[in-house]
Design a protein around this motif. Structure first.
Motif, PDB file in Angstrom:
ATOM      1  N   MET A 133       0.840  -1.196   0.000  1.00 45.75           N
ATOM      2  CA  MET A 133       0.000   0.000   0.000  1.00 45.75           C
ATOM      3  C   MET A 133       0.873   1.243   0.000  1.00 45.75           C
ATOM      4  O   MET A 133       1.878   1.307   0.691  1.00 45.75           O
ATOM      5  CB  MET A 133      -0.864  -0.004   1.247  1.00 45.75           C
ATOM      6  CG  MET A 133      -1.735   1.201   1.318  1.00 45.75           C
ATOM      7  SD  MET A 133      -2.787   1.176   2.733  1.00 45.75           S
ATOM      8  CE  MET A 133      -3.317  -0.480   2.731  1.00 45.75           C
ATOM      9  N   THR A 134       0.483   2.193  -0.759  1.00 50.06           N
ATOM     10  CA  THR A 134       1.275   3.410  -0.824  1.00 50.06           C
ATOM     11  C   THR A 134       0.929   4.323   0.332  1.00 50.06           C
ATOM     12  O   THR A 134      -0.154   4.270   0.885  1.00 50.06           O
ATOM     13  CB  THR A 134       0.973   4.177  -2.116  1.00 50.06           C
ATOM     14  OG1 THR A 134      -0.420   4.126  -2.315  1.00 50.06           O
ATOM     15  CG2 THR A 134       1.698   3.579  -3.264  1.00 50.06           C
ATOM     16  N   ILE A 170      -0.008   7.855   1.850  1.00 52.04           N
ATOM     17  CA  ILE A 170      -0.674   9.057   1.375  1.00 52.04           C
ATOM     18  C   ILE A 170       0.275  10.218   1.613  1.00 52.04           C
ATOM     19  O   ILE A 170       0.754  10.423   2.723  1.00 52.04           O
ATOM     20  CB  ILE A 170      -1.967   9.287   2.176  1.00 52.04           C
ATOM     21  CG1 ILE A 170      -2.821   8.042   2.141  1.00 52.04           C
ATOM     22  CG2 ILE A 170      -2.707  10.488   1.661  1.00 52.04           C
ATOM     23  CD1 ILE A 170      -3.134   7.564   0.770  1.00 52.04           C
ATOM     24  N   ARG A 171       0.541  10.959   0.558  1.00 49.64           N
ATOM     25  CA  ARG A 171       1.395  12.130   0.729  1.00 49.64           C
ATOM     26  C   ARG A 171       0.725  13.138   1.640  1.00 49.64           C
ATOM     27  O   ARG A 171      -0.474  13.366   1.507  1.00 49.64           O
ATOM     28  CB  ARG A 171       1.640  12.797  -0.617  1.00 49.64           C
ATOM     29  CG  ARG A 171       2.574  12.038  -1.487  1.00 49.64           C
ATOM     30  CD  ARG A 171       4.002  12.304  -1.071  1.00 49.64           C
ATOM     31  NE  ARG A 171       4.907  11.450  -1.822  1.00 49.64           N
ATOM     32  CZ  ARG A 171       5.400  11.784  -2.994  1.00 49.64           C
ATOM     33  NH1 ARG A 171       5.079  12.915  -3.545  1.00 49.64           N
ATOM     34  NH2 ARG A 171       6.227  10.974  -3.602  1.00 49.64           N
ATOM     35  N   PRO A 181      -0.183  16.863   2.935  1.00 50.30           N
ATOM     36  CA  PRO A 181      -0.388  18.092   2.170  1.00 50.30           C
ATOM     37  C   PRO A 181       0.824  18.982   2.258  1.00 50.30           C
ATOM     38  O   PRO A 181       1.582  18.925   3.237  1.00 50.30           O
ATOM     39  CB  PRO A 181      -1.579  18.746   2.878  1.00 50.30           C
ATOM     40  CG  PRO A 181      -1.576  18.162   4.243  1.00 50.30           C
ATOM     41  CD  PRO A 181      -1.045  16.779   4.105  1.00 50.30           C
ATOM     42  N   TRP A 228      -2.590  10.609  10.121  1.00 51.21           N
ATOM     43  CA  TRP A 228      -3.921  11.213  10.084  1.00 51.21           C
ATOM     44  C   TRP A 228      -4.770  10.584  11.172  1.00 51.21           C
ATOM     45  O   TRP A 228      -5.470   9.615  10.911  1.00 51.21           O
ATOM     46  CB  TRP A 228      -4.561  11.002   8.730  1.00 51.21           C
ATOM     47  CG  TRP A 228      -3.885  11.743   7.642  1.00 51.21           C
ATOM     48  CD1 TRP A 228      -2.900  11.272   6.829  1.00 51.21           C
ATOM     49  CD2 TRP A 228      -4.123  13.085   7.249  1.00 51.21           C
ATOM     50  NE1 TRP A 228      -2.518  12.245   5.962  1.00 51.21           N
ATOM     51  CE2 TRP A 228      -3.255  13.367   6.191  1.00 51.21           C
ATOM     52  CE3 TRP A 228      -4.998  14.074   7.699  1.00 51.21           C
ATOM     53  CZ2 TRP A 228      -3.228  14.607   5.568  1.00 51.21           C
ATOM     54  CZ3 TRP A 228      -4.961  15.302   7.078  1.00 51.21           C
ATOM     55  CH2 TRP A 228      -4.086  15.564   6.015  1.00 51.21           C
ATOM     56  N   LEU A 281      -7.845  10.752  12.506  1.00 50.49           N
ATOM     57  CA  LEU A 281      -9.165  11.361  12.319  1.00 50.49           C
ATOM     58  C   LEU A 281     -10.179  10.727  13.255  1.00 50.49           C
ATOM     59  O   LEU A 281     -11.377  10.913  13.107  1.00 50.49           O
ATOM     60  CB  LEU A 281      -9.614  11.208  10.865  1.00 50.49           C
ATOM     61  CG  LEU A 281      -8.685  11.809   9.818  1.00 50.49           C
ATOM     62  CD1 LEU A 281      -9.258  11.633   8.416  1.00 50.49           C
ATOM     63  CD2 LEU A 281      -8.436  13.283  10.087  1.00 50.49           C
ATOM     64  N   ILE A 303      -1.499  -0.407   7.099  1.00 51.98           N
ATOM     65  CA  ILE A 303      -2.869  -0.105   6.680  1.00 51.98           C
ATOM     66  C   ILE A 303      -3.179   1.365   6.913  1.00 51.98           C
ATOM     67  O   ILE A 303      -2.953   1.896   8.002  1.00 51.98           O
ATOM     68  CB  ILE A 303      -3.877  -0.997   7.432  1.00 51.98           C
ATOM     69  CG1 ILE A 303      -3.619  -2.449   7.056  1.00 51.98           C
ATOM     70  CG2 ILE A 303      -5.315  -0.605   7.093  1.00 51.98           C
ATOM     71  CD1 ILE A 303      -4.521  -3.413   7.747  1.00 51.98           C
ATOM     72  N   ASN A 304      -3.699   1.994   5.875  1.00 50.36           N
ATOM     73  CA  ASN A 304      -4.007   3.415   5.876  1.00 50.36           C
ATOM     74  C   ASN A 304      -4.799   3.831   7.116  1.00 50.36           C
ATOM     75  O   ASN A 304      -5.906   3.359   7.339  1.00 50.36           O
ATOM     76  CB  ASN A 304      -4.817   3.705   4.614  1.00 50.36           C
ATOM     77  CG  ASN A 304      -4.969   5.180   4.385  1.00 50.36           C
ATOM     78  OD1 ASN A 304      -4.972   5.955   5.329  1.00 50.36           O
ATOM     79  ND2 ASN A 304      -5.082   5.558   3.136  1.00 50.36           N
ATOM     80  N   VAL A 332      -6.167   6.656   7.819  1.00 51.47           N
ATOM     81  CA  VAL A 332      -7.348   7.505   7.586  1.00 51.47           C
ATOM     82  C   VAL A 332      -8.612   6.661   7.759  1.00 51.47           C
ATOM     83  O   VAL A 332      -9.555   7.030   8.457  1.00 51.47           O
ATOM     84  CB  VAL A 332      -7.314   8.111   6.164  1.00 51.47           C
ATOM     85  CG1 VAL A 332      -8.619   8.831   5.869  1.00 51.47           C
ATOM     86  CG2 VAL A 332      -6.148   9.056   6.018  1.00 51.47           C
ATOM     87  N   ILE A 333      -8.602   5.482   7.124  1.00 50.53           N
ATOM     88  CA  ILE A 333      -9.764   4.610   7.165  1.00 50.53           C
ATOM     89  C   ILE A 333      -9.960   4.022   8.562  1.00 50.53           C
ATOM     90  O   ILE A 333     -11.062   4.070   9.123  1.00 50.53           O
ATOM     91  CB  ILE A 333      -9.586   3.450   6.164  1.00 50.53           C
ATOM     92  CG1 ILE A 333      -9.303   3.992   4.774  1.00 50.53           C
ATOM     93  CG2 ILE A 333     -10.805   2.555   6.156  1.00 50.53           C
ATOM     94  CD1 ILE A 333     -10.354   4.901   4.258  1.00 50.53           C
ATOM     95  N   THR A 334      -8.884   3.479   9.132  1.00 47.46           N
ATOM     96  CA  THR A 334      -9.057   2.775  10.405  1.00 47.46           C
ATOM     97  C   THR A 334      -9.456   3.730  11.528  1.00 47.46           C
ATOM     98  O   THR A 334     -10.284   3.382  12.365  1.00 47.46           O
ATOM     99  CB  THR A 334      -7.779   2.024  10.801  1.00 47.46           C
ATOM    100  OG1 THR A 334      -6.670   2.908  10.693  1.00 47.46           O
ATOM    101  CG2 THR A 334      -7.552   0.833   9.905  1.00 47.46           C
TER     102      THR A 334
END
Lengths: 311, 381
Positions: free
Chosen positions: B1-2, B4-5, B7, B116, B118, B175-176, B178-180
């Motif tokens: 999985m890449t 996320i850059r 901002p 992130w 969130l 694992i990203n 943002v989602i978790t």
């Protein structure tokens, strides 16, 4: 326990899985198109909510369920357009803008609802179903699968169509390249920015219809924040499906079944507090991520803004 | 999985003498003597970049009010009166600041480390429920000071614990987050509701809520006002976080992980450990905010209570470019809007959702300001 798993229980479960899963399917399918093209679309929750509101508003005023879906698609695309302009064209952070659009859609639809419908809370009439002759007479699954509103069949058709586009067309290849190696696509003479913008708009359209389905068919009413994370679940579905539309379909039905388990259990005479039921889909998502998270695959250029000639 | 850059504005803005904001060298290139003019321009730019989005957001959301048939000037006037000018309103604003500053401090740790987080709202609510369940049980047996201390620690611990699943998945499975974090946030909010209704429900009332902490047993108030001492905790936390992130080796390590995880691995940093640590600190501060809100303000948790503070603080932290001192200013501004907006909801009939819209427009405006600034600077080179 043998009395629990009766015919009405299974009919309610399958029916509920389809009704609750369809918005997830459309959202997941839409998200998959964005992700394939290299855009992580966090704004999809907002697109669904705008679609739910737009769909309800139009269906309520015109009395036409089909115009309602159109309203939903337009609502979704109304949120997708700023995303395309700000993130694809100007290159702003997809996560920040995605969150902003979701928050904005939540706030705006809740405000509009407050000023228009908060006194009356109008409901839409039940949606007519289309029974497929022959198949709908099958016991247990027949009425649940083959006597549904027509949009359900169209959504399933959309899965086949997306799979065909991904696998067998130039457009599918170009989408894949936009996510894997945008420079190569640019060198081949395809406008990456335009293609990605179109992908985001397609996402908005599908997510908007999904939201409209939630309001028109699922609930028959618009309630602020009614999507309650369905868009985010769509993102997980798209990630786990590894670029295959049919993966999204099976995932959406699985999560739909989770969401509808409570209704089915109530039919069977078991009652669970609704708050516990609300946790089920998120528990399921996390379980899937823990068990299969490593297998999720995303395009290498996901979330990376493409600048022509940039490094 | 890449990955996320992150901002661009995360890197670009160490005001006003940061790595890419080098007005002096630009002036030299343009043939101007370095010195006061350069710094002056940097400050002007900073003011424009900060106040511009705020003014733009208030203006655009004013137009929305107008479209809804509400007089925006009267509305904003009412918000200012109730959040800033009125003495009780101002004290409520300062009290709210305590909670929001703790959340902002937590977000700064995570965002500077490139994570992130969130999921703040789930972490906040679960901590709040845990503290609301624990504190009234302890009061008969322990001195108040110890009860409050136990409550604060419990809040921080619950918050940190709730972030561990996303943290471990990010650190060891890639694992990203943002989602978790979003998923655990939804889960946490529902779980908090279930706990309030089914487990920690106050038997003395039919309203679904936890037992209430007596007003006398709450966090002490400051100097004879109604301002809760949570404000001091919030101010202390955000200043300490700012100094740790900018002045210590640990902060530097986290920032390296945030700026370029691959480089961090090559530099020999224990990236998974640092990821988990950043998550734990971030969520512990958010949990502390939940404890402060309960011990200092609410006294109990009602079912379906979710102020969604964390989501609304995110734009403020971006606006402050992860600078703790700047965040204090923005949190103050937002607290005025938030307290005033709550009064206005009761009086003018504009529901609280309006603040969500303001915050969303603010984020978009901020992004556009960053874009214009970047384009302006590249054009001058």
């Amino acid at each position: 326990m043998s009395t629990l798993f009766t015919e009405p229980f299974f009919t309610a479960l399958v029916l509920g899985a389809l009704t609750a899963g369809l918005p997830l399917l459309l959202a997941g399918l839409g998200e998959q198109i964005s992700e394939k093209a290299g855009v992580l679309n966090i704004g999809i929750e907002g697109m669904m909510l705008a679609g739910a509101y737009g769909g309800f508003l139009v269906a309520y005023h015109t009395g036409s369920i089909w115009l309602g879906y159109l309203g939903g698609a337009l609502g979704g695309m109304a949120v997708a357009t700023p995303m395309a302009v700000l993130c694809i064209r100007l290159g702003l952070s997809q996560i920040v803008i995605g969150m902003a659009l979701t928050l904005g859609a939540e706030g705006t639809t809740a405000l509009l609802h407050h000023f228009q419908f908060a006194q009356s809370y109008p409901r839409l009439p039940a949606v007519a179903t289309l029974a497929i002759p022959g198949l709908s007479a099958i016991p247990v699954i027949g009425p649940a699968l083959f006597d549904r509103p027509p949009i359900v069949y169209l959504a399933i058709l959309a899965v086949f169509l997306t799979a065909y586009v991904f696998r067998s067309t130039h457009l599918g290849l170009a989408l894949q390249a936009a996510g894997d190696k945008p420079e190569a696509l640019d060198a081949a003479g395809v406008d990456v920015v335009r293609l990605r913008s179109l992908a985001v708009l397609a996402t908005g359209c599908l997510a908007g219809v999904g939201g409209a389905f939630m309001a028109e068919v699922g609930a028959g009413i618009f309630v602020p924040f009614m999507t309650n994370g369905a868009g985010f679940i769509g993102i997980v579905l798209a990630m786990q499906a590894r670029g295959r539309p049919f993966g999204v379909l099976w995932g959406a039905l699985l999560f739909g079944a989770c969401l509808s388990a409570a209704t089915a259990l109530q039919v069977a005479g078991v009652s669970i507090p609704t708050d516990v039921v609300q946790m089920l889909p998120f528990v399921a998502v996390l379980a899937v991520l823990v068990l299969l998270g490593r297998k999720a695959s995303l395009p290498p250029a996901l979330g990376v803004h493409y600048v022509r000639g940039g490094r | 999985m890449t990955d996320i850059r992150r901002p661009d504005h995360e890197r670009r803005h160490e005001p006003p003498s940061g790595p890419t904001t080098t007005p002096a060298s630009e002036d030299q290139a343009a043939g101007n003597p370095p010195g006061r003019r350069g710094t002056g321009r940097a400050w002007t730019r900073l003011a424009l970049m900060t106040l511009g989005p705020v003014m733009g957001a208030l203006l655009l959301s004013g137009l929305l009010l107008l479209a809804l048939g509400v007089d925006p000037i009267a509305y904003y006037g009412f918000v200012l009166e109730r959040g800033l000018i009125n003495a009780y309103g101002l004290q409520a604003t300062f009290t709210r600041m305590g909670t929001l500053l703790l959340i902002a401090a937590g977000l700064i740790v995570a965002f500077r480390a490139g994570l992130w987080n969130l999921g703040g709202d789930g972490q906040f609510l679960l901590s709040a429920v845990a503290v609301a369940a624990l504190a009234p049980l302890l009061t008969p047996h322990l001195p108040i000071a110890l009860v409050l201390l136990a409550g604060l620690l419990a809040g921080a611990a619950v918050g940190a614990a709730w972030s561990m699943l996303p943290a471990l998945l990010k650190a060891y499975q890639g694992i990203n987050e943002v989602i978790t974090t979003l998923m655990t946030s939804f889960l946490g909010i529902s779980l908090a509701n279930v706990l309030v209704k089914l487990a920690f429900h106050d038997p003395a009332t039919t309203v679904p809520q936890t037992r209430t902490l007596a007003v006398a047993d709450r966090l002490p108030r400051l100097f004879g006002t109604t301002v809760s001492s949570g404000l001091l905790l919030g101010l202390g936390a955000i200043i300490v976080v700012h100094l740790v992130m900018t002045r210590t080796a640990f902060g530097l390590k986290l920032r390296v992980v945030g700026a370029n995880p691959r480089a961090a691995i090559h530099a020999g940093l224990p990236v998974p450990m640092l990821t988990v640590a950043a998550f734990a600190i971030s969520a512990a501060l958010t949990g502390l905010a939940g404890a402060v809100e309960i011990l200092g303000v609410q006294g109990n948790v009602r079912a379906d209570w979710n102020p969604a503070y964390s989501l609304t603080v995110i734009p403020l932290v971006f606006l402050a470019r992860f600078n703790g001192f700047a965040a204090i200013g923005f949190v103050f501004l937002f607290s005025v809007l938030s307290i005033g907006g709550e009064s206005a909801a009761r009086r003018t009939g504009v529901p609280n959702f309006f603040t969500l819209v303001v915050v969303a427009i603010l984020l978009v405006m901020l992004g556009i300001a960053e874009y214009l600034d970047k384009r302006h600077r590249t054009a001058r080179r």
